[in-house]
Design an enzyme around this catalytic site. Structure first.
Site, short mmCIF file in Angstrom:
data_model
loop_
_atom_site.label_atom_id
_atom_site.label_comp_id
_atom_site.label_asym_id
_atom_site.label_seq_id
_atom_site.Cartn_x
_atom_site.Cartn_y
_atom_site.Cartn_z
N HIS A 68 0.84 -1.47 -0.24
CA HIS A 68 0.65 -0.01 0.22
C HIS A 68 0.58 0.94 -0.23
O HIS A 68 -0.10 2.51 -0.01
CB HIS A 68 -0.84 0.14 1.23
CG HIS A 68 -0.35 0.29 2.39
ND1 HIS A 68 0.63 -0.04 2.78
CD2 HIS A 68 -0.39 1.66 2.87
CE1 HIS A 68 0.90 -0.06 4.08
NE2 HIS A 68 0.63 1.16 4.47
N HIS A 83 1.58 6.66 -1.23
CA HIS A 83 0.74 5.97 -0.18
C HIS A 83 -0.40 5.58 -0.91
O HIS A 83 -0.73 7.21 -1.49
CB HIS A 83 0.76 6.88 0.77
CG HIS A 83 0.06 5.79 2.09
ND1 HIS A 83 -1.71 5.26 2.33
CD2 HIS A 83 0.46 5.56 3.02
CE1 HIS A 83 -1.58 5.00 3.21
NE2 HIS A 83 -0.52 4.23 3.96
#
Length: 158
Positions: A68, A83
């Site tokens: 992620h 992110h």
């Protein structure tokens, strides 16, 4: 004497849109940790696609096991965290296909990750793609909010 001029010049770092979408200040994301700049200053993009490219020329310093987030570093040691979505660590890598590994040299033409935006939506995870500068210190970040295409120059760090 003239050589000193070259050593004292400030180097600016160009920033590129990692994905097509709407670029906005990090303060607008729904996660307070990011919005408050606790992780660092930066920007977010509401993506139109799931193909995420590098926002800088540099090196991959980390690929999180949960896929992620990806850490990057410029030649000038500026550290960037890309992110992918909010609370997506909870997905344990589902919905992400990573194309880089630690140590890879990247540019704005390097695809980092494919994000399954439909899967994120089905899991009720916001899909903001955040570009966070974790060690700006005395550097100045400037960028232009609004609609962007992947690869567009969107700002600089001085």
């Amino acid at each position: 004497m003239i050589m000193g001029l070259f050593f004292n010049r400030k180097r600016s770092i160009d920033l590129f849109a990692p994905v097509a979408g709407v670029l906005e200040p990090i303060e607008k994301v729904s996660d307070e940790v990011f919005a408050s700049k606790a992780m660092g200053d930066g920007f977010a993009i509401k993506p139109k696609s799931g193909e995420i490219y590098s926002p800088i020329d540099g090196t991959v310093t980390s690929v999180f096991p949960t896929k992620h987030a990806i850490g990057l570093k410029t030649k000038g040691n500026l550290e960037i965290l890309v992110h992918l979505g909010i609370d997506t660590v909870e997905l344990n890598g589902k919905g992400f296909e990573v194309f880089v590994k630690e140590g890879d040299v990247v540019s704005s033409k390097t695809k980092l990750v494919d994000v399954d935006l439909n899967f994120l939506a089905s899991e009720k995870k916001p899909n903001d793609i955040m570009v966070i500068f974790t060690n700006l210190d005395k550097h100045a970040l400037t960028y232009e909010a609004g609609n962007v295409n992947q690869g567009d120059k969107v700002g600089t760090v001085e």
